[in-house]
Write an enzyme that holds these catalytic residues in place. Structure first.
Site, PDB file in Angstrom:
ATOM      1  N   LYS A   1       0.475   3.186  -2.811  1.00 53.31           N
ATOM      2  CA  LYS A   1      -0.863   4.116  -3.038  1.00 53.31           C
ATOM      3  C   LYS A   1      -0.312   5.507  -2.811  1.00 53.31           C
ATOM      4  CE  LYS A   1      -3.939   0.786  -1.483  1.00 53.31           C
ATOM      5  NZ  LYS A   1      -4.088  -0.270  -0.531  1.00 53.31           N
TER       6      LYS A   1
ATOM      7  N   SER B   1       0.692  -1.215  -0.102  1.00 52.37           N
ATOM      8  CA  SER B   1      -0.167   0.007  -0.044  1.00 52.37           C
ATOM      9  C   SER B   1       0.591   1.185   0.066  1.00 52.37           C
ATOM     10  CB  SER B   1      -0.712   0.072   1.158  1.00 52.37           C
ATOM     11  OG  SER B   1      -2.434  -0.428   0.842  1.00 52.37           O
TER      12      SER B   1
ATOM     13  N   VAL C   1       0.940  -3.562   3.629  1.00 52.66           N
ATOM     14  CA  VAL C   1       1.007  -5.202   4.634  1.00 52.66           C
ATOM     15  C   VAL C   1       2.002  -5.780   4.172  1.00 52.66           C
ATOM     16  CG1 VAL C   1      -1.547  -5.061   4.468  1.00 52.66           C
ATOM     17  CG2 VAL C   1      -0.214  -6.018   2.736  1.00 52.66           C
TER      18      VAL C   1
HETATM   19  N1  GLU Z   1      -2.191  -5.513  -2.341  1.00 53.68           N
HETATM   20  C1  GLU Z   1      -2.724  -4.941  -1.229  1.00 53.68           C
HETATM   21  C2  GLU Z   1      -4.284  -5.292  -1.235  1.00 53.68           C
HETATM   22  O1  GLU Z   1      -4.826  -4.978  -2.256  1.00 53.68           O
HETATM   23  C3  GLU Z   1      -2.343  -3.870  -0.539  1.00 53.68           C
HETATM   24  C4  GLU Z   1      -2.931  -3.665   1.027  1.00 53.68           C
HETATM   25  C5  GLU Z   1      -2.159  -2.997   1.655  1.00 53.68           C
HETATM   26  O2  GLU Z   1      -0.877  -3.035   1.732  1.00 53.68           O
HETATM   27  O3  GLU Z   1      -2.656  -2.326   2.530  1.00 53.68           O
HETATM   28  O4  GLU Z   1      -4.943  -6.094  -0.533  1.00 53.68           O
END
Ligand code: GLU
Length: 307
Positions: free
Chosen positions: A69, A66, A261
């Site tokens: 993001k 994430s 995560v």
């Molecule tokens: N690729 C993970 C998902 O979509 C990212 C989640 C995260 O790091 O919060 O669940």
């Protein structure tokens, strides 16, 4: 605060963190992430004047998940400016990062760009603009960090793609409200690849440093965002960057941050430094357990935070 002190503080944190390193649980809903040992610990501070301090596994690459993001949102904000907020909100969600419930009540407009639903809309913006959104993002973090061989890990991406039912549901649901412009499956594909980017603590701290430097990347002098947009993005990190634990995180650490995560957390102290910590064992909210502890210790010992 002299450079000498930052190095000594990182080493002290590294020593004191030992009991926390095995207390969390490695994410296993993406099988490839479950193959990582829980007891890794790395931490790096990069200052706006170019000093780098590191301890432990600070140069070991891990799945940024994430944290991608943050960079994707930066690119989308560059492209659309405030128009981005017509499609994504700016409020903490109060629900888990992968929750679907609010989307129905709120007509397919995700609460913020740092939960999965919001990140999918951001990726949709990038898919619209670039032939390969994930390549654009990889190139962006390469430029920001000054490291040309950063890439996404195909095995992690494939593992994530094979277990993306929830994210697929979210994307299709938002498409039903007209909040995706590109085909949902193309957006999911790019999103899973962007989450699978591998970077180290040092690389992530370098890449996020523009946020501590008024929007200019010290690595290459590139103006990434204007000062006002930098403030706004940092504010979003503060209120929404650590899942449904942002209030507790800000109480304990006092810095704008984004977690993933994979066990990484990147945080910034405006005017001073970017810091990244990595320890894969997560707490119940999906944040690195030892990572939060380490950042809390950092801001407590230095008595430096945004407050
Ligand atoms: N690729 C993970 C998902 O979509 C990212 C989640 C995260 O790091 O919060 O669940």
């Amino acid at each position: 605060m002299t450079g000498q002190n930052y190095q000594a503080i990182l080493e002290r944190i590294h020593r004191d963190i030992t009991p926390w390193r095995t207390a969390g649980r490695v994410a296993d809903y993406i099988p490839e992430l479950a193959t990582v040992r829980a007891d890794h610990f790395g931490m790096a501070i990069v200052t706006v004047d170019g000093q780098v301090y590191r301890t432990g596994d600070a140069d070991v690459r891990f799945s940024i998940q994430s944290i991608s993001k943050l960079f994707a949102c930066t690119l989308a904000f560059q492209l659309l400016g405030d128009a981005l907020w017509k499609r994504v909100g700016r409020e903490p969600s109060g629900t888990a990062f992968n929750s679907l419930v609010q989307l129905e009540f709120e007509a397919g407009k995700p609460r913020n760009p740092f939960i999965n639903a919001g990140a999918l809309v951001v990726t949709d913006v990038l898919c619209r603009r670039f032939v390969q959104a994930e390549t654009a993002l990889v190139n962006f973090v390469r430029r920001l960090s000054g490291v040309p061989d950063i890439d996404y890990d195909l095995r992690v991406a494939q593992s994530e793609l094979a277990h993306a039912e929830r994210n697929r549901a979210m994307a299709h649901f938002m498409a039903s409200f007209g909040n995706l412009e590109m085909p949902a499956d193309a957006v999911i594909d790019a999103y899973c690849r962007q989450c699978a980017i591998s970077m180290s603590c040092v690389e992530l701290a370098r890449a996020a440093l523009f946020l501590a430097n008024g929007g200019v990347s010290p690595a290459n002098g590139e103006r990434v965002l204007d000062a006002s947009s930098t403030k706004r993005l940092s504010a979003l990190m503060l209120t929404c960057g650590t899942y449904d634990a942002a209030g507790d995180f800000v109480y304990r650490v006092g810095l704008p941050a984004k977690s993933g995560v994979g066990g990484g957390i990147v945080a910034v102290l405006p005017g001073e430094f970017a810091v990244c910590v990595w320890s894969p064992g997560l707490d119940a909210t999906g944040n690195s357990l030892a990572g939060i502890q380490a950042l809390e210790t950092l801001t407590s010992i230095t008595e430096r935070s945004i407050f």
